[in-house]
Scaffold this motif. Structure first.
Motif, PDB file in Angstrom:
ATOM      1  N   CYS A  28       0.818  -1.216   0.000  1.00  0.00           N
ATOM      2  CA  CYS A  28       0.000   0.000   0.000  1.00  0.00           C
ATOM      3  C   CYS A  28       0.852   1.267   0.000  1.00  0.00           C
ATOM      4  O   CYS A  28       0.568   2.215  -0.729  1.00  0.00           O
ATOM      5  N   ASP A 282      -4.674  -3.162   9.479  1.00  0.00           N
ATOM      6  CA  ASP A 282      -5.727  -2.467   8.728  1.00  0.00           C
ATOM      7  C   ASP A 282      -5.755  -0.982   9.094  1.00  0.00           C
ATOM      8  O   ASP A 282      -5.904  -0.121   8.214  1.00  0.00           O
ATOM      9  N   ALA A 283      -5.637  -0.695  10.396  1.00  0.00           N
ATOM     10  CA  ALA A 283      -5.672   0.694  10.850  1.00  0.00           C
ATOM     11  C   ALA A 283      -4.484   1.480  10.297  1.00  0.00           C
ATOM     12  O   ALA A 283      -4.621   2.652   9.916  1.00  0.00           O
ATOM     13  N   GLU A 286      -5.129   2.184   6.602  1.00  0.00           N
ATOM     14  CA  GLU A 286      -6.153   3.210   6.434  1.00  0.00           C
ATOM     15  C   GLU A 286      -5.589   4.617   6.649  1.00  0.00           C
ATOM     16  O   GLU A 286      -6.029   5.581   6.010  1.00  0.00           O
TER      17      GLU A 286
END
Length: 303
Positions: A28, A282-283, A286
């Motif tokens: 990412c 995930d946090a 994000e």
């Protein structure tokens, strides 16, 4: 921009879960910064034994020697020492997450023969961060090398202190520190002290690097193998290690800072927020877009 290759050595136990978290975040953040990256997963430790009867099979050794950086999720594996022995390593660096400072970088040579390499890399690192460097060392050769490197840089704040003063600063005023560079016989002690003051070895990312070629990156601690498979492994150290690899292994410092900031923000979130392996990762993912503060079209490259 050429494609960068990362050799991923997951190992056994909790290693595969940590590596999965690292590669998800890496995918990412590199896409966010338009970095072309190829992560190559190689058999290591128990997986290598299962496949070929050796913890470091020939194809694994060839794979990481040809990579731009080596990311290891299981630093306690005996095969990890084999990886380091396979490389022409010259210096080491650790990034320690210390509140309220954020993080402190500690660098040093693996022997006095590499003083100039480690000092040069530490000054380069400081120039890309907050511009402050503390030298800890008393030998004539060390002090001379620091003075020579200081003359090559404008605008850096350079301070030379004794070991005791550096340890006091780490304990009482870590926010005043940015990059510490120290002699070979002191670097492990300074890293251990910083980890102690941070309160957790999970807050430490380590790297061992050559003057040229791939370096190897690993978290400070590895959780017990019995924690594997339950989704409760703390990925913070592994994600900080991934950030360190981006900076010192791939010379992509803007991407490194983005990931580092996102990890720091999540680590400071209320404990009511789930901190299991996947939720933590995930946090972090994000938060990556808002953690990015650079406005350059290309990542800066510090050599």
């Amino acid at each position: 921009m050429s494609v960068k290759t990362v050799a991923c050595l997951a190992g056994d136990g909790v290693g595969p879960e940590l590596m999965a978290a690292a590669t998800r975040a890496l995918d990412c953040v590199t896409r966010l910064h338009a970095i072309e990256l190829d992560d190559v997963h190689l058999p290591f430790a128990g997986e290598g034994v299962t496949r070929s009867g050796h913890p470091l099979p020939p194809e694994t050794r060839a794979g990481y020697r040809n990579a731009d950086a080596i990311l290891v999720a299981s630093p306690d594996e005996p095969a990890f020492e084999g990886v380091k022995a396979d490389l022409a390593l010259a210096w080491r660096v650790a990034r320690v997450h210390v509140e309220p400072a954020g993080d402190v970088v500690i660098a040093g040579p693996l022997g006095s023969w590499a003083n100039e390499i480690a000092i040069g890399r530490a000054f380069s690192c400081a120039a890309s961060r907050r511009g402050r460097i503390v030298s800890v060392g008393e030998s004539k050769d060390w002090c001379a090398a620091v003075e020579t490197e200081r003359a090559r840089w404008d605008g850096l704040e350079v301070e030379e202190v004794a070991l005791g003063a550096a340890l006091v600063s780490l304990r009482e005023q870590p926010e005043t520190l940015d990059v510490i560079v120290t002699e070979a016989h002191l670097v492990a002690a300074v890293i251990d002290a910083a980890a102690h003051f941070a309160g957790s070895g999970a807050s430490v990312a380590h790297a061992w690097l050559p003057d040229e070629g791939p370096g190897v990156f690993a978290p400070g601690t590895s959780e017990p193998a019995e924690n594997a498979g339950f989704g409760v492994v703390d990925p913070m150290g592994m994600l900080l290690t991934t950030s360190l690899m981006l900076a010192e292994g791939l010379q992509r410092r803007a991407a490194s800072r983005t990931l580092e900031r996102a990890v720091g923000q999540v680590s400071r979130s209320p404990r009511s927020v789930a901190h299991d392996t996947r939720s933590f990762t995930d946090a972090v993912i994000e938060l990556l877009p808002q953690a990015r503060t650079d406005v350059e079209h290309f990542d800066e490259v510090w050599r």
